[in-house]
Write a protein that holds these residues in place. Sequence first.
Motif, PDB file in Angstrom:
ATOM      1  N   ASP A 192       0.818  -0.992  -0.054  1.00 55.89           N
ATOM      2  CA  ASP A 192       0.272   0.133   0.078  1.00 55.89           C
ATOM      3  C   ASP A 192       0.975   1.247  -0.035  1.00 55.89           C
ATOM      4  OD1 ASP A 192      -1.964   1.828   0.239  1.00 55.89           O
ATOM      5  OD2 ASP A 192      -3.002   1.129   1.951  1.00 55.89           O
ATOM      6  N   ALA A 219      -7.989  -2.895 -10.952  1.00 55.29           N
ATOM      7  CA  ALA A 219      -6.728  -2.910 -10.241  1.00 55.29           C
ATOM      8  C   ALA A 219      -5.611  -2.382 -11.121  1.00 55.29           C
ATOM      9  CB  ALA A 219      -6.549  -4.207  -9.883  1.00 55.29           C
ATOM     10  N   ARG A 282      -8.055   2.237  -3.810  1.00 52.19           N
ATOM     11  CA  ARG A 282      -7.683   1.152  -3.549  1.00 52.19           C
ATOM     12  C   ARG A 282      -8.485   0.552  -2.244  1.00 52.19           C
ATOM     13  NH1 ARG A 282      -1.678  -1.306  -3.208  1.00 52.19           N
ATOM     14  NH2 ARG A 282      -2.326  -3.007  -1.800  1.00 52.19           N
ATOM     15  N   GLU A 283      -8.939   1.294  -1.578  1.00 51.92           N
ATOM     16  CA  GLU A 283      -9.975   0.669  -0.382  1.00 51.92           C
ATOM     17  C   GLU A 283     -11.225   0.230  -0.822  1.00 51.92           C
ATOM     18  OE1 GLU A 283     -12.002   2.348   3.814  1.00 51.92           O
ATOM     19  OE2 GLU A 283     -10.677   3.713   2.630  1.00 51.92           O
ATOM     20  N   LEU A 285     -11.529  -0.840  -3.886  1.00 57.61           N
ATOM     21  CA  LEU A 285     -11.576  -2.503  -4.518  1.00 57.61           C
ATOM     22  C   LEU A 285     -11.189  -3.510  -3.649  1.00 57.61           C
ATOM     23  CD1 LEU A 285      -8.986  -1.154  -7.680  1.00 57.61           C
ATOM     24  CD2 LEU A 285     -11.509  -2.001  -7.611  1.00 57.61           C
ATOM     25  N   GLU A 286     -10.519  -3.215  -2.414  1.00 57.36           N
ATOM     26  CA  GLU A 286     -10.284  -3.975  -1.448  1.00 57.36           C
ATOM     27  C   GLU A 286     -11.415  -4.658  -0.910  1.00 57.36           C
ATOM     28  OE1 GLU A 286      -7.271  -2.273   0.932  1.00 57.36           O
ATOM     29  OE2 GLU A 286      -5.641  -3.012  -0.354  1.00 57.36           O
ATOM     30  N   GLN A 287     -12.419  -3.602  -0.449  1.00 57.09           N
ATOM     31  CA  GLN A 287     -13.784  -4.127  -0.014  1.00 57.09           C
ATOM     32  C   GLN A 287     -14.584  -4.700  -1.036  1.00 57.09           C
ATOM     33  OE1 GLN A 287     -15.567  -0.322   1.056  1.00 57.09           O
ATOM     34  NE2 GLN A 287     -14.626  -0.063   2.968  1.00 57.09           N
ATOM     35  N   ARG A 288     -14.630  -4.388  -2.249  1.00 57.97           N
ATOM     36  CA  ARG A 288     -15.415  -5.326  -3.263  1.00 57.97           C
ATOM     37  C   ARG A 288     -14.574  -6.780  -3.319  1.00 57.97           C
ATOM     38  NH1 ARG A 288     -19.930  -3.607  -5.161  1.00 57.97           N
ATOM     39  NH2 ARG A 288     -20.009  -1.390  -5.632  1.00 57.97           N
ATOM     40  N   GLN A 289     -13.431  -6.771  -3.402  1.00 56.98           N
ATOM     41  CA  GLN A 289     -12.650  -8.056  -3.302  1.00 56.98           C
ATOM     42  C   GLN A 289     -13.077  -8.907  -2.428  1.00 56.98           C
ATOM     43  OE1 GLN A 289      -8.309  -7.856  -4.142  1.00 56.98           O
ATOM     44  NE2 GLN A 289      -7.982  -9.994  -4.243  1.00 56.98           N
ATOM     45  N   LEU A 290     -13.166  -8.471  -0.937  1.00 61.30           N
ATOM     46  CA  LEU A 290     -13.828  -9.388   0.130  1.00 61.30           C
ATOM     47  C   LEU A 290     -15.091 -10.104  -0.323  1.00 61.30           C
ATOM     48  CD1 LEU A 290     -12.946  -7.014   3.149  1.00 61.30           C
ATOM     49  CD2 LEU A 290     -11.781  -9.147   2.416  1.00 61.30           C
ATOM     50  N   ARG A 294     -13.816  -9.070  -8.117  1.00 63.34           N
ATOM     51  CA  ARG A 294     -12.681  -8.702  -8.609  1.00 63.34           C
ATOM     52  C   ARG A 294     -12.699  -7.709  -9.911  1.00 63.34           C
ATOM     53  NH1 ARG A 294      -8.217 -11.081  -6.794  1.00 63.34           N
ATOM     54  NH2 ARG A 294      -6.961 -10.417  -8.761  1.00 63.34           N
TER      55      ARG A 294
END
Length: 316
Positions: A192, A219, A282-283, A285-290, A294
């Motif tokens: 990060d 991403a 970034r935050e 996308l990371e929340q979506r990935q959880l 993707r």
Amino acid sequence: MILQRWKKRKKLRPSPDQVMPPEGVALNLPVTGVGIRLAAQITDLLLTTIGAVCLMVLLFAIGLTEPQTMVAIGAMVFFLIRIPYYVLSEIGWNGQTLGKRLMKIKVVSHDGGSLTAHALVLRNLMKEAEVFLPATLLLTLDTASPIASLASLGWVSICLIIPVLDRYRRRLGDMMAGTHVIHLPVPVLLKDLAGETRMLTANLKQFVFLSHQLDHYGAYELQTLEALLRAQSTPISSDAAKKRNATIEAIIDKIRKKIGYADPVPSADRLRFLQAFYNAQREHLEQRQLFGDRRENKHYANEVSDNAQAPTTRDA
């Protein structure tokens, strides 16, 4: 002297793996080799041949063709299936056919701009003139016309040699359409950036991005922005600094128009704006990935829409 000039000119030429988009940030996209393109082409040929054979069997079964006309009608059916397949699949899948998707390659604009339907139609029609029509003529001619057969064979051979000699591995259709084929980039986010940079973290709260504004990028675009922010710590000359500032301004304008960010960004806050957008994106996308969502690049929305409209038998 001539050798030195040639070496100097060769050093000044950009790498064939480097593409310069309108945003002004160079992207390293490896050019696809002839072997991979040939494998994708063979896959597409198998698919279109299966379709042509199935249609020919149907025409023969209902009595619309005879053994004497089987070859001529088969060549016409193969042509009528082949053209729509290549053109529509590359338009619908943003420069990819089924063969290219399996090989993880795609067509891009040679100048880094957007890929147009005109370019895709032109490059695929030129494929007919380069290979398919001469090859069909070569297979249908008999020994009574050796000159035409040799001419067709020579033309096909020349067209197959051209991509080997070109540094971008372009065939004639790519040169005319202004395209070339690349390997699909693999988006990998590094550590990060928000935890590394202290200079840009102050006063980032003045920039607020809503959820729908962060749904436009994936991403891969975030990785490109990350590379740009990391490059700010590299010392450069005054002329290069002016060019970099102009690039940053163009990128910010592009992002604002894309996400609908109405507030102007003062020149003194440009890097803070990019850093804040990076952190928020970034935050997001990371929340979506959880949740298993993707988002590899900005074209994910079109792919999701295509999948949603596909027949249910495809999902079975």
